[in-house]
Design an enzyme around this catalytic site. Structure first.
Site, PDB file in Angstrom:
ATOM      1  N   SER A  19       0.804  -1.320   0.057  1.00 38.13           N
ATOM      2  CA  SER A  19       0.077  -0.072   0.132  1.00 38.13           C
ATOM      3  C   SER A  19       0.739   1.338   0.013  1.00 38.13           C
ATOM      4  CB  SER A  19      -0.905  -0.165   1.235  1.00 38.13           C
ATOM      5  OG  SER A  19      -0.064  -0.186   2.272  1.00 38.13           O
ATOM      6  N   TYR A 147      18.210   2.414  10.785  1.00 43.48           N
ATOM      7  CA  TYR A 147      17.378   1.901   9.751  1.00 43.48           C
ATOM      8  C   TYR A 147      18.763   1.009   8.968  1.00 43.48           C
ATOM      9  CZ  TYR A 147      15.374   2.641   4.955  1.00 43.48           C
ATOM     10  OH  TYR A 147      15.094   2.327   3.632  1.00 43.48           O
TER      11      TYR A 147
HETATM   12  P1  NAP Z   1       6.003   3.470   2.389  1.00 45.98           P
HETATM   13  O1  NAP Z   1       5.373   4.188   1.297  1.00 45.98           O
HETATM   14  O2  NAP Z   1       6.150   4.360   3.599  1.00 45.98           O
HETATM   15  O3  NAP Z   1       5.346   2.402   2.496  1.00 45.98           O
HETATM   16  C1  NAP Z   1       5.738   1.469   3.654  1.00 45.98           C
HETATM   17  C2  NAP Z   1       4.758   0.405   3.321  1.00 45.98           C
HETATM   18  O4  NAP Z   1       5.127  -0.800   4.603  1.00 45.98           O
HETATM   19  C3  NAP Z   1       3.401   0.399   3.725  1.00 45.98           C
HETATM   20  O5  NAP Z   1       2.460  -0.413   2.650  1.00 45.98           O
HETATM   21  C4  NAP Z   1       3.043   0.037   4.976  1.00 45.98           C
HETATM   22  O6  NAP Z   1       1.734  -0.457   5.365  1.00 45.98           O
HETATM   23  C5  NAP Z   1       4.038  -1.110   5.244  1.00 45.98           C
HETATM   24  N1  NAP Z   1       4.579  -1.396   6.646  1.00 45.98           N
HETATM   25  C6  NAP Z   1       5.073  -0.451   7.477  1.00 45.98           C
HETATM   26  N2  NAP Z   1       5.247  -0.987   8.673  1.00 45.98           N
HETATM   27  C7  NAP Z   1       4.572  -2.180   8.476  1.00 45.98           C
HETATM   28  C8  NAP Z   1       4.527  -3.376   9.565  1.00 45.98           C
HETATM   29  N3  NAP Z   1       5.081  -3.548  10.646  1.00 45.98           N
HETATM   30  N4  NAP Z   1       3.739  -4.358   9.226  1.00 45.98           N
HETATM   31  C9  NAP Z   1       3.230  -4.524   7.830  1.00 45.98           C
HETATM   32  N5  NAP Z   1       3.237  -3.334   6.906  1.00 45.98           N
HETATM   33  C10 NAP Z   1       3.989  -2.403   7.237  1.00 45.98           C
HETATM   34  O7  NAP Z   1       7.388   3.199   1.813  1.00 45.98           O
HETATM   35  P2  NAP Z   1       8.118   3.107   0.506  1.00 45.98           P
HETATM   36  O8  NAP Z   1       8.979   4.317   0.053  1.00 45.98           O
HETATM   37  O9  NAP Z   1       7.207   2.617  -0.360  1.00 45.98           O
HETATM   38  O10 NAP Z   1       9.357   2.179   0.812  1.00 45.98           O
HETATM   39  C11 NAP Z   1       9.114   0.681   0.273  1.00 45.98           C
HETATM   40  C12 NAP Z   1      10.483  -0.140   0.254  1.00 45.98           C
HETATM   41  O11 NAP Z   1      11.489   0.592  -0.387  1.00 45.98           O
HETATM   42  C13 NAP Z   1      10.950  -0.107   1.939  1.00 45.98           C
HETATM   43  O12 NAP Z   1      11.630  -1.122   2.247  1.00 45.98           O
HETATM   44  C14 NAP Z   1      12.036   1.256   1.987  1.00 45.98           C
HETATM   45  O13 NAP Z   1      13.176   0.843   3.016  1.00 45.98           O
HETATM   46  C15 NAP Z   1      12.554   1.033   0.615  1.00 45.98           C
HETATM   47  N6  NAP Z   1      13.127   2.373  -0.117  1.00 45.98           N
HETATM   48  C16 NAP Z   1      12.635   3.303   0.070  1.00 45.98           C
HETATM   49  C17 NAP Z   1      13.208   4.656  -0.446  1.00 45.98           C
HETATM   50  C18 NAP Z   1      12.318   5.806  -0.513  1.00 45.98           C
HETATM   51  O14 NAP Z   1      12.987   7.020  -0.879  1.00 45.98           O
HETATM   52  N7  NAP Z   1      11.162   6.088  -0.326  1.00 45.98           N
HETATM   53  C19 NAP Z   1      14.351   4.634  -0.969  1.00 45.98           C
HETATM   54  C20 NAP Z   1      15.193   3.305  -0.969  1.00 45.98           C
HETATM   55  C21 NAP Z   1      14.311   2.089  -0.376  1.00 45.98           C
HETATM   56  P3  NAP Z   1       0.675   0.838   5.730  1.00 45.98           P
HETATM   57  O15 NAP Z   1       0.443   1.343   4.137  1.00 45.98           O
HETATM   58  O16 NAP Z   1      -0.656  -0.074   6.180  1.00 45.98           O
HETATM   59  O17 NAP Z   1       1.194   1.647   6.718  1.00 45.98           O
END
Ligand code: NAP
Ligand code: GDP
Length: 325
Positions: A19, A147
């Site tokens: 999500s 992290y």
């Molecule tokens: P995001 O938009 O904050 O989404 C986080 C997701 O993880 C949401 O679906 C959330 O569910 C879920 N989540 C968080 N805590 C959880 C828990 N305890 N149990 C089950 N689900 C949980 O993050 P994103 O940017 O899409 O990140 C996705 C991945 O990419 C992560 O592993 C992150 O480290 C990596 N990443 C992100 C970036 C960036 O710039 N954004 C850069 C490099 C790597 P809900 O929606 O229900 O809260």
């Protein structure tokens, strides 16, 4: 076509964190760009389906859907300033989430897991560009050490599952991601989404935009839909256990100042842009090489930054009432 990695028949793919910013992009590619092949099932999880910090809930959701493949995105995620306040929580939640997902996948005999690292976990003191071989070469930047250490352990754990059980679990390393469905919180969001929201508000209120720090740090930004396309390629085609950086080229790195100027143009903001140099700049750069990606996919086309920022701003304005702010 099915995944080449030890599985015949259509895949049933469970996407943890389905999500969020990256999960929604993968869902878009799967549902709207023909990313789903005949017979495949894709399941996108959110925290509502299971809190993956909890081992029992993790097991239950895996048993419910019985996936053949997993894209593991779920993580406690945030921008620089949230990390600086909550390093301990970032460390503990992410260690638990990752161990629960990987160990449950292993126990259930799942063929392939693609997990998500991040370029902010690289050593702080290093030479540039950083590549996949350098993840563990030195301590990460102090601002997000919780992290970073939790994320680094995914790579260690992938290698251990391979050594002890022959599992081909792997990880991708995206640079800074942005796009629709991002967290646009001005307090806790990542830089582009926070600045898009700040600029939108500043335009409405006729006030200046307050950028944190000097504007000098440099970042490689990847549009979430490009990342979604690449992660699906990794799931289907990439057979290494060693991780792969998913990023635009070094030549496409921009300063925070250039990024905010691009947002101002996209939102037609003509007011003042103020840089608050009392606030931390975080890492000045973390320039990553996409050489490995280019050796596999020399012709992949990234969406130009200006175009991707414009589409993200348009999405934010159109979805302001429901966007995460
Ligand atoms: P995001 O938009 O904050 O989404 C986080 C997701 O993880 C949401 O679906 C959330 O569910 C879920 N989540 C968080 N805590 C959880 C828990 N305890 N149990 C089950 N689900 C949980 O993050 P994103 O940017 O899409 O990140 C996705 C991945 O990419 C992560 O592993 C992150 O480290 C990596 N990443 C992100 C970036 C960036 O710039 N954004 C850069 C490099 C790597 P809900 O929606 O229900 O809260
Ligand atoms: P990072 O790339 O892991 O450091 O994470 P961020 O996406 O939070 O980007 C942080 C960089 O953007 C730092 O150089 C900040 O000084 C700068 N920045 C400028 N304004 C903002 C803002 O409003 N929010 C955030 N998160 N960062 C900002």
């Amino acid at each position: 076509m099915t995944s080449r990695v030890g599985h015949s028949g259509p895949m049933r793919v469970l996407v943890t964190g389905g999500s969020g910013l990256v999960g929604k992009a993968i869902e878009h590619v799967v549902q709207k760009e023909g990313g789903k092949l005949e017979g495949e099932e894709w399941i996108f999880l959110s925290m509502k389906d299971a809190d993956l910090v909890d081992a029992g809930q993790t097991r239950a959701v895996f048993e419910k859907y019985r996936p053949t493949h997993v894209i593991h995105l779920a993580a406690k995620v945030g921008g620089l300033y949230l990390h600086m306040r909550e390093n301990l929580q970032f460390l503990r939640d992410n260690i638990k989430i990752n161990d629960n997902v990987l160990q449950t996948a292993h126990e259930m005999g799942i063929t392939k897991v693609v997990s998500c690292l991040s370029s902010c976990i690289f050593p702080d003191k290093t030479t540039y560009p950083i590549d996949e071989t350098m993840i563990h070469d030195g301590p990460p930047h102090d601002s997000n050490f919780g992290y970073s250490h939790a994320k680094r352990m995914i790579d260690v754990q992938n290698r251990a599952y391979f050594q002890q059980h022959g599992r081909r679990y792997t990880a991708v390393i995206p640079t800074n991601v942005f796009g629709p469905y991002d967290n646009f919180s001005t307090e806790n969001g990542h830089v582009l989404s926070a600045l898009i929201n700040k600029t939108y508000k500043a335009k409405k209120e006729g006030s200046p935009v307050n950028v944190c720090g000097s504007g000098a740090p440099r970042r490689q930004f990847i549009y979430s839909l490009d990342l979604g396309r690449l992660i699906i390629w990794v799931l289907r085609e990439y057979e290494e256990v060693d991780p792969i950086i998913l990023s635009v080229g070094e030549e496409d790195e921009v300063s925070i100042k250039e990024a905010v100027d691009t947002i101002a143009v996209a939102l037609d903001f003509k007011g003042k842009i103020h840089f608050d140099t009392t606030l931390s700049d975080g890492q000045m750069r973390k320039t990553a090489s996409n050489g490995k990606l280019r050796s596999y996919l020399p012709d992949f086309t990234f969406t130009p930054l200006k175009e991707a920022i414009k589409m993200t701003c348009d999405w934010f304005v159109a979805n302001y009432d429901t966007a995460r702010t």
